[in-house]
Design an enzyme around this catalytic site. Structure first.
Site, PDB file in Angstrom:
ATOM      1  N   TYR A  56       2.728  13.843  22.094  1.00 59.16           N
ATOM      2  CA  TYR A  56       2.026  12.730  21.454  1.00 59.16           C
ATOM      3  C   TYR A  56       0.619  12.676  22.031  1.00 59.16           C
ATOM      4  O   TYR A  56       0.403  12.223  23.146  1.00 59.16           O
ATOM      5  CB  TYR A  56       2.731  11.405  21.712  1.00 59.16           C
ATOM      6  CG  TYR A  56       4.073  11.235  21.040  1.00 59.16           C
ATOM      7  CD1 TYR A  56       4.530  12.131  20.075  1.00 59.16           C
ATOM      8  CD2 TYR A  56       4.893  10.165  21.366  1.00 59.16           C
ATOM      9  CE1 TYR A  56       5.755  11.957  19.460  1.00 59.16           C
ATOM     10  CE2 TYR A  56       6.123   9.976  20.754  1.00 59.16           C
ATOM     11  CZ  TYR A  56       6.549  10.872  19.812  1.00 59.16           C
ATOM     12  OH  TYR A  56       7.769  10.689  19.212  1.00 59.16           O
ATOM     13  N   PRO A 205      12.455   3.320  11.473  1.00 61.76           N
ATOM     14  CA  PRO A 205      13.421   2.325  11.011  1.00 61.76           C
ATOM     15  C   PRO A 205      12.916   1.449   9.870  1.00 61.76           C
ATOM     16  O   PRO A 205      13.710   0.748   9.244  1.00 61.76           O
ATOM     17  CB  PRO A 205      13.684   1.477  12.266  1.00 61.76           C
ATOM     18  CG  PRO A 205      12.429   1.595  13.061  1.00 61.76           C
ATOM     19  CD  PRO A 205      11.954   3.011  12.824  1.00 61.76           C
ATOM     20  N   LEU A 206      11.607   1.509   9.593  1.00 60.85           N
ATOM     21  CA  LEU A 206      11.042   0.726   8.489  1.00 60.85           C
ATOM     22  C   LEU A 206      10.757   1.582   7.259  1.00 60.85           C
ATOM     23  O   LEU A 206      10.212   1.094   6.271  1.00 60.85           O
ATOM     24  CB  LEU A 206       9.757   0.019   8.933  1.00 60.85           C
ATOM     25  CG  LEU A 206       9.919  -0.925  10.122  1.00 60.85           C
ATOM     26  CD1 LEU A 206       8.580  -1.489  10.539  1.00 60.85           C
ATOM     27  CD2 LEU A 206      10.892  -2.039   9.789  1.00 60.85           C
ATOM     28  N   GLY A 207      11.104   2.867   7.330  1.00 63.79           N
ATOM     29  CA  GLY A 207      10.950   3.734   6.174  1.00 63.79           C
ATOM     30  C   GLY A 207       9.824   4.726   6.275  1.00 63.79           C
ATOM     31  O   GLY A 207       9.773   5.672   5.511  1.00 63.79           O
ATOM     32  N   LEU A 222      10.012  -2.218   2.417  1.00 62.91           N
ATOM     33  CA  LEU A 222       9.765  -3.611   2.783  1.00 62.91           C
ATOM     34  C   LEU A 222       9.396  -4.478   1.594  1.00 62.91           C
ATOM     35  O   LEU A 222       9.448  -5.706   1.683  1.00 62.91           O
ATOM     36  CB  LEU A 222       8.669  -3.679   3.838  1.00 62.91           C
ATOM     37  CG  LEU A 222       8.971  -2.947   5.147  1.00 62.91           C
ATOM     38  CD1 LEU A 222       7.811  -3.091   6.120  1.00 62.91           C
ATOM     39  CD2 LEU A 222      10.254  -3.444   5.784  1.00 62.91           C
TER      40      LEU A 222
END
Length: 302
Positions: A56, A205-207, A222
């Site tokens: 990263y 986890p939010l897509g 969302l």
């Protein structure tokens, strides 16, 4: 209430530190001081599980974590991953030969300035099933654990076959796979981890970060009527609905990433959102048809 991460107990929501870099998880952040302040605010708010990787940046996130916390609080679990590297333009390249895995672990130790990491995930970068090469990779991870460089081993971007095969040779602290409301292809992996008391740690986890695997984007997930309606009724945000849903699985640990103090507070507050039966029934319909067992590794999150 804390949840298990191999030999450790941690809060249900940790922090994914990937976004504390420049665009495309490459180069330094726009404001180094802000990035360090966010890390410290997360730990001050109860975060005791930070997910990172040497690639990263590269190096950047580990250096930020080190500057923010060294010497580290004893309760802070630092989790990294190996199997990839970056080129000079920010491309993500495979670096998963056994010797490269060992060097990757040692590089993490050096930049984080620690003698041992809580967990290191073997990130699979190929579509192959469990084979002799996977056995060699596992042997490198087990050797690093036996030498005291890591306390526990995890897997990332794997199929159920990989998990079951690995468990013949070693305990696993966690599995990191793409998983969210609109992409439940790893449901069988999650279920197996639950049966065996292994933490399941969804990335994206939010897509976001998994569009190439056929999953919806974060905005699409969302903005679905079900998520928006539930958020309005429960007086929370769509982000919190999605995270709270993931936490209904008792072995799930979340590591949502952010570079924003506002989003950090929003993410952490999701642990206090209680989804009633009506909400759970509505959310179950979003993922209909996405419960098949994955046969190849999926997701594009580094």
């Amino acid at each position: 209430m804390q949840r298990q991460l191999g030999p450790f107990m941690v809060a249900p929501i940790g922090l994914g530190a990937m976004r504390l870099t420049g665009p495309n998880v490459f180069g330094p952040p726009d404001n180094r001081a802000d990035a360090i302040a966010l890390l410290r605010a997360a730990v001050d708010s109860g975060v005791d599980h930070i997910d990172t990787a040497q690639y990263y940046g590269p190096n950047i996130v580990n250096e930020l974590i080190c500057e923010a916390f060294h010497p580290y609080p004893p309760e802070l679990a630092l989790v990294s991953k190996v199997g990839a590297r970056r080129d000079s333009r920010g491309g993500v390249l495979v670096a998963d030969e056994p010797a490269q895995l060992r060097r990757g672990i040692e590089d993490n130790l050096r930049t984080l300035r620690v003698d041992q990491l809580a967990v290191v995930n073997l990130r699979l970068m190929r579509d192959d099933g469990p084979d002799a090469f996977f056995d060699d990779q596992l042997a490198a991870m087990i050797s690093a654990r036996d030498d005291g460089l890591i306390a526990a081993i995890g897997l990332s971007n794997v199929t159920l076959a990989h998990v079951l095969h690995a468990l013949r040779f070693t305990e696993l602290a966690c599995v990191q796979n793409a998983f969210h409301l609109a992409n439940r292809r790893s449901q069988s992996v999650l279920d197996e981890c639950s049966r065996r008391n292994i933490a399941f740690v969804p990335f994206a986890p939010l897509g976001s970060g998994a569009a190439s695997a056929g999953a919806a984007s974060a905005g699409a997930v969302l903005s679905t009527p079900e998520v928006v309606g539930i958020a309005t009724r429960l007086r929370c945000t769509p982000v919190q609905v999605a995270l709270a849903w993931a936490l209904t699985f008792p072995n799930v640990l979340l590591i949502p990433g952010t570079s924003s103090m506002r989003h950090l507070r929003e993410n952490l507050a999701a642990s206090g959102v209680q989804l009633d039966s009506e909400a759970l029934q509505q959310l179950s319909r979003i993922g209909d048809g996405n419960h098949a067992t994955i046969t190849k590794t999926g997701g594009t999150s580094p």
